[in-house]
Scaffold this active site. Structure first.
Site, PDB file in Angstrom:
ATOM      1  N   SER A   1       5.883  29.998 -31.812  1.00 56.66           N
ATOM      2  CA  SER A   1       6.945  28.864 -31.914  1.00 56.66           C
ATOM      3  C   SER A   1       8.083  29.776 -32.778  1.00 56.66           C
ATOM      4  O   SER A   1       7.766  30.521 -33.665  1.00 56.66           O
ATOM      5  CB  SER A   1       6.459  27.728 -32.848  1.00 56.66           C
ATOM      6  OG  SER A   1       7.529  26.772 -32.909  1.00 56.66           O
ATOM      7  N   ASP A   2       9.238  29.353 -32.650  1.00 52.57           N
ATOM      8  CA  ASP A   2      10.340  29.857 -33.319  1.00 52.57           C
ATOM      9  C   ASP A   2      11.464  28.869 -33.594  1.00 52.57           C
ATOM     10  O   ASP A   2      11.630  28.072 -32.449  1.00 52.57           O
ATOM     11  CB  ASP A   2      11.121  31.110 -32.816  1.00 52.57           C
ATOM     12  CG  ASP A   2      11.960  31.947 -33.607  1.00 52.57           C
ATOM     13  OD1 ASP A   2      11.320  32.767 -34.279  1.00 52.57           O
ATOM     14  OD2 ASP A   2      13.023  31.915 -33.507  1.00 52.57           O
ATOM     15  N   THR A   3      12.151  28.807 -34.620  1.00 51.88           N
ATOM     16  CA  THR A   3      13.113  28.218 -35.168  1.00 51.88           C
ATOM     17  C   THR A   3      14.562  28.974 -35.410  1.00 51.88           C
ATOM     18  O   THR A   3      14.416  29.697 -36.353  1.00 51.88           O
ATOM     19  CB  THR A   3      12.880  27.146 -36.122  1.00 51.88           C
ATOM     20  OG1 THR A   3      11.447  26.353 -35.841  1.00 51.88           O
ATOM     21  CG2 THR A   3      13.937  26.054 -36.469  1.00 51.88           C
TER      22      THR A   3
END
Lengths: 195, 195
Positions: free
Chosen positions: A72-74
């Site tokens: 995941s990446d934000t």
């Protein structure tokens, strides 16, 4: 064949959120290339980085067919700029000033890898900041909270006091869209769930 | 003169959220009349109930001028109906079915009382539910989570899996609009804050 879920993220927020849907998983992190071509749109950026993080961890598995890797990446996006984590108090104050009294967008991408199968998706949510006085911004930047978070703030904890409202999924802003992930995982890896 | 903040609520969520802005406060609850005239709109309902809860606790104080009482009330509104806490699994399932796949509004009212001064405000936030299958609704209603919460769900914890997105302040949905409350309290009781 048993399936071992692995979260490819160091973020304590993601770890906490994932426990809502998976009773057991392990955490493994491997270095992934985080450089992006100039001008990559934020939605593509988080999908690509989530996939790279998950791929780096899948590559370490002795039995990749028995692993389910969640990457995941934000990022925070405003005025066509992508904000990552601030590296100094000065940079944090610049970010807070940019966000003050305005609306920005948070993108979180998620990649699910399992042997040679993959599924990648992202969610976006709008966040509106209260106008921040210099004392409010200075106080927040003096806490440890902003420094491991994209955009220089967390939507939970003390950072909750900076946010007037959101439009979209709160947990996307926190770093993991759990309600969407629950639905994706139940079709991608149904044997992990009773329904 | 010192000022003692008192939260007039049993809700563990409100207690936890208030610690974000006040390092010290006590909790006192006193019975308040919760009946409302038929047809009271939800925004008036939460303001009135927050005020009654706070007034009942202020009346117990030996020195009301040295107390700051914070009362709060939350309701869920859909189709012109106000939903309170479900009293049975059957009632919880009815509420979840009503909310499934649709948008409703959560209202939280807050009353601040201090001697003969008072300030009352409310916030509203929209919440969109995922369409819920009978198994999903049945599973959620079988957990202890819904039964102390207006509308039969909590936006945090397992209930987060039912919610697709919100529009407004997440903490208003949780039961206490902390970012607005912080701003109101700093002008209503400035001696409690350093800025």
């Amino acid at each position: 064949m048993s399936l071992a879920p692995i979260l490819a993220s160091r973020s304590p927020r993601r770890q906490e959120l994932l426990t809502t849907i998976l009773p057991e998983f392990s955490i493994q992190v491997s270095a992934a290339d985080e450089t992006l071509p100039a001008g990559t749109p934020p939605d593509e950026a988080v999908r690509l980085l989530a996939l790279r993080k998950a791929s780096a961890v899948l590559a370490l598995q002795p039995a990749p067919g028995e692993a389910l890797v969640i990457g995941s990446d934000t990022v925070v996006s405003i005025d066509g700029r992508i904000l990552g984590k601030p590296h100094s108090q000065e940079e944090c104050l610049e970010m807070l000033q940019l966000l003050s009294g305005r609306r920005h967008t948070v993108y979180t991408g998620v990649a699910l890898l399992r042997g040679d199968r993959q599924r990648v998706f992202h969610e976006a949510a709008g966040v509106e900041f209260w106008p921040l006085s210099p004392r409010e911004a200075g106080w927040y930047a003096s806490t440890p909270e902003p420094y491991d978070k994209a955009g220089g703030y967390g939507v939970q904890g003390l950072g909750s006091l900076l946010v007037k409202g959101i439009e979209g999924d709160y947990f996307t802003v926190m770093g993991l869209p759990v309600s969407r992930l629950w639905r994706e995982l139940r079709s991608f890896a149904p044997e992990l769930f009773s329904f």
